[in-house]
Design a protein around this motif. Structure first.
Motif, short mmCIF file in Angstrom:
data_model
loop_
_atom_site.label_atom_id
_atom_site.label_comp_id
_atom_site.label_asym_id
_atom_site.label_seq_id
_atom_site.Cartn_x
_atom_site.Cartn_y
_atom_site.Cartn_z
N HIS A 109 25.95 45.33 95.24
CA HIS A 109 25.08 44.19 94.95
C HIS A 109 23.68 44.37 95.51
CE1 HIS A 109 28.26 41.79 93.11
NE2 HIS A 109 29.05 42.36 93.99
N CYS A 110 23.16 45.59 95.40
CA CYS A 110 21.78 45.79 95.87
C CYS A 110 20.81 45.19 94.87
CB CYS A 110 21.49 47.27 96.15
SG CYS A 110 21.29 48.33 94.72
N GLY A 111 21.06 45.42 93.59
CA GLY A 111 20.16 44.84 92.57
C GLY A 111 19.18 45.82 91.96
N ALA A 112 19.25 47.09 92.38
CA ALA A 112 18.31 48.10 91.86
C ALA A 112 18.38 48.22 90.34
CB ALA A 112 18.56 49.46 92.50
N CYS A 113 19.55 47.99 89.76
CA CYS A 113 19.73 48.10 88.31
C CYS A 113 18.97 47.05 87.53
CB CYS A 113 21.22 47.97 87.98
SG CYS A 113 21.96 46.44 88.60
N SER A 114 18.70 45.91 88.18
CA SER A 114 18.23 44.74 87.44
C SER A 114 16.86 44.93 86.80
CB SER A 114 18.25 43.49 88.33
OG SER A 114 17.38 43.66 89.42
N VAL A 115 16.03 45.83 87.35
CA VAL A 115 14.73 46.07 86.69
C VAL A 115 14.78 47.27 85.76
CG1 VAL A 115 13.09 45.02 88.30
CG2 VAL A 115 13.92 47.34 88.75
N ILE A 116 15.91 47.96 85.72
CA ILE A 116 16.03 49.14 84.86
C ILE A 116 16.71 48.76 83.54
CG2 ILE A 116 17.04 51.46 84.67
CD1 ILE A 116 14.73 51.23 86.71
N CYS A 117 17.69 47.90 83.60
CA CYS A 117 18.42 47.45 82.40
C CYS A 117 17.45 46.74 81.45
CB CYS A 117 19.54 46.49 82.80
SG CYS A 117 20.41 45.83 81.35
N PRO A 118 17.25 47.28 80.22
CA PRO A 118 16.25 46.69 79.33
C PRO A 118 16.74 45.48 78.54
CG PRO A 118 17.20 48.63 78.30
CD PRO A 118 17.88 48.47 79.64
N SER A 119 18.07 45.25 78.53
CA SER A 119 18.58 44.21 77.65
C SER A 119 19.01 42.95 78.38
CB SER A 119 19.77 44.77 76.85
OG SER A 119 20.86 44.98 77.73
N GLY A 120 18.86 42.95 79.69
CA GLY A 120 19.26 41.77 80.46
C GLY A 120 20.76 41.68 80.67
N ALA A 121 21.48 42.79 80.45
CA ALA A 121 22.93 42.77 80.66
C ALA A 121 23.26 42.80 82.15
CB ALA A 121 23.59 43.96 79.96
N LEU A 122 22.42 43.52 82.91
CA LEU A 122 22.61 43.58 84.37
C LEU A 122 21.57 42.69 85.00
CD1 LEU A 122 23.31 47.38 84.79
CD2 LEU A 122 24.75 45.56 85.71
N ILE A 123 22.04 41.65 85.67
CA ILE A 123 21.08 40.72 86.28
C ILE A 123 21.46 40.43 87.72
CG2 ILE A 123 20.31 39.57 84.16
CD1 ILE A 123 22.31 37.26 85.25
N LEU A 124 20.44 40.08 88.49
CA LEU A 124 20.64 39.68 89.87
C LEU A 124 20.54 38.15 89.89
CD1 LEU A 124 20.93 40.78 92.78
CD2 LEU A 124 18.44 40.81 92.93
N SER A 125 21.66 37.49 90.18
CA SER A 125 21.64 36.02 90.20
C SER A 125 20.97 35.52 91.47
CB SER A 125 23.06 35.47 90.22
OG SER A 125 23.75 35.87 89.11
N ARG A 126 20.11 34.56 91.30
CA ARG A 126 19.44 33.95 92.45
C ARG A 126 19.88 32.51 92.54
NH1 ARG A 126 16.21 37.75 90.18
NH2 ARG A 126 15.25 39.18 91.63
N PRO A 127 20.09 31.93 93.74
CA PRO A 127 19.81 32.52 95.05
C PRO A 127 20.99 33.31 95.63
CG PRO A 127 20.45 30.24 95.32
CD PRO A 127 20.52 30.53 93.86
#
Lengths: 139, 405
Positions: free
Chosen positions: A87-105
């Motif tokens: 759950h680091c979140g590094a993927c969330s800016v690489i995934c172009p389709s919004g399939a991988l997201i970091l939920s906030r908060p």
């Protein structure tokens, strides 16, 4: 109405067949190509979204399989190994389709298979290698 | 003046199960609601946590002697080289070591699928490790070659010793160039495509004790899911950087060297990582309890993400070529919102350090303390802080024959 994301795998002998043409002309389907990896005389891969009438869609799948293509549901092509994910979140800016997201908060990672377009960028962008694929010719 | 506590008083409360412990996240709300004086009066310990990639990590191993004995000259663990320029069957396996057969970046960007960090994770998980060692042979150590397999429980010692962990604040990495770059801060897309950061912010240990008033040599900590200790200040420890009025450094500052017995740690909190085009590292789970000795300490622990700033640094030019300068400061609150503004451009952000992991570590340490299983260690000596006057050094490049002295 059916709307389905699929992966079609072509044996090298079939890559020169006008498959999309037949899907549109003979089965009245709408085709949205997500990704194509087609080369002369090599096994090919086509990721697309098909939509149309239920009966047409079923007949089209039968026809595709009769031609010797392998048809797979795109949803299961990329999987998230949650146990490996930190759950680091590094993927969330690489995934172009919004399939991988970091939920906030909460700051936890979530994978929505339905949004995945199998671009495979996450496979190596994930430092923990938590994203996996079943596709043989990936990597 | 307000409340004053000693370590002894806090430990007595821990042992009797009466200590009040909050995480560094929970205490923010308490201070906002009740104020520092009341919060300090009611809370004994604040727990912190961080779970990020920490390259300067590794493990000292003693394998025990085979029969006949060997003075290991070259050591490989699952194909990954370990340093053996110490005694006969001692070695140090570094987190960033990669197999000799790894193509590195010859096939750019290299995948770096396996290395020291992964071997450390496999060791802690109790998996079988392949050991290959060779030697030139001596009268006292005749064996010249050994190939065997072992598990962590079968060797004498495995001491995690990380020369630099828990960076107090860190750069926010961006790429102003025209092509994607692959860095230890992750994949950075061109023309400010993304901004990656790597600190737990308000939960991070050294950001809750910015002037190192409680964390010192001998402080007992959560390390890799077990118990460890602060051994020394970490390498590149640089407490002299610019700070805000709250004492919090605005640039990467203090670091810790930490130590602990690998045999009581957990693979969940020591994870091998692969950074595309960069290399292999170890994600280390680390948490530190902060004793609320006074209102001053409580005020430091109440810091929130709005009050912690970090510099945005261009990793296409400024960082690699040491050109200095930055593109402005942003707060961790902005970073965690998912988007920052850099020179008027909106840039999506991503963490490399797991905030969810940091939160869980702080909560775990809190539970250990509340259950009376973990008491606070009085530091044997303080770590160098601002008044130490440390100046950060860079490496001169002189021609060895010119001398220059």
């Amino acid at each position: 109405m059916v709307k389905q994301k699929l992966v079609l795998r072509f044996p090298s002998t079939l890559v020169e067949q006008p498959v999309i043409y037949h899907l549109v002309k003979d089965y009245d389907l709408m085709v949205n190509i997500l990704r194509a990896d087609i080369n002369p005389k090599k096994e090919g891969r086509l990721m697309l979204e098909l939509s149309g009438g239920e009966a047409d869609y079923r007949r089209a799948l039968d026809w595709l399989q009769a031609q010797g293509l392998t048809v797979m549901n795109l949803k299961q092509q990329i999987t998230w190994n949650e146990g490996r994910c930190t759950h680091c979140g590094a993927c969330s800016v690489i995934c172009p389709s919004g399939a991988l997201i970091l939920s906030r908060p909460e700051m936890t990672v979530h994978f929505d298979e339905a949004k995945c377009v199998v671009c495979e960028l996450c496979l190596k962008a994930c430092p923990a290698r938590a994203m996996e694929t079943l596709l043989e010719n990936a990597k | 003046m307000g409340v004053q506590r000693t370590y002894e008083e806090i430990n007595a409360k821990i042992k009797s199960g009466q200590a009040v412990v909050l995480t560094a996240e929970e205490v923010i709300g308490l201070v906002e609601e009740k104020g520092i004086a009341e919060a300090a009066a009611s809370v004994d310990v604040v727990t912190t946590g961080t779970f990020g990639p920490m390259c300067s990590s590794g493990v000292f191993l003693n394998f025990g002697h085979p029969q006949p004995r060997i003075k290991m000259n070259e050591v490989y663990l699952n194909g990954v080289p370990a340093y053996s320029g110490v005694a006969a069957v001692d070695a140090y396996l570094g987190a960033t070591a990669i197999p000799l057969s790894d193509p590195g970046n010859r096939n750019y960007p290299g995948a770096f699928n396996y290395g020291g960090g992964h071997v450390i994770e496999a060791l802690v998980a109790g998996r079988e490790i392949r050991l290959e060692a060779s030697s030139y042979g001596t009268d006292c150590y005749p064996l010249k070659k050994i190939e065997t397999v072992f598990r962590l429980s079968e060797i004498n010692e495995a001491t995690l010793f990380n020369p630099r962990n828990a960076y107090q604040n860190y750069n926010v990495a961006v790429n102003r160039g025209d092509k994607t770059i692959y860095t230890y801060m992750g994949i950075l897309k061109p023309r400010l495509g993304n901004a990656n950061y790597s600190s737990a912010g308000q939960l991070s240990p050294l950001l809750n004790d910015p002037l190192l008033k409680t964390i010192g040599i001998g402080t007992r900590i959560f390390l890799g899911g077990g118990i460890g200790y602060v051994a020394w200040h970490g390498t590149q420890h640089n407490p002299g950087v610019e700070r805000g009025d709250n004492g919090v450094p605005r640039y990467p500052a203090g670091t810790l060297a930490v130590i602990g017995d690998l045999k009581q740690m957990q693979p969940r909190w020591l994870r091998g990582l692969s950074f595309l085009g960069y290399g292999v590292t170890l994600q280390v789970g680390l948490g530190i309890p902060i004793p609320i000795l006074s209102e001053e300490i409580m005020a430091y622990c109440a810091v929130n993400d709005d009050a912690i700033l970090a510099p945005v640094v261009d990793y296409s030019r400024s960082y690699p070529y040491r050109e200095g300068g930055n593109l402005g400061l942003v707060s961790y609150a902005q970073l965690k919102s998912g988007e920052i503004s850099v020179n008027g451009t909106r840039v999506p952000t991503a963490p490399l350090s797991s905030y969810a992991g940091a939160r869980e570590i702080a909560a775990t340490l809190k539970e250990w303390i509340r259950a009376g299983k973990f008491t606070l260690a009085v530091p044997a000596a303080p770590l160098p802080s601002v008044e130490a006057g440390i100046t950060f050094k860079t490496l001169p490049q002189r021609h060895p024959e010119e001398g220059g002295f």
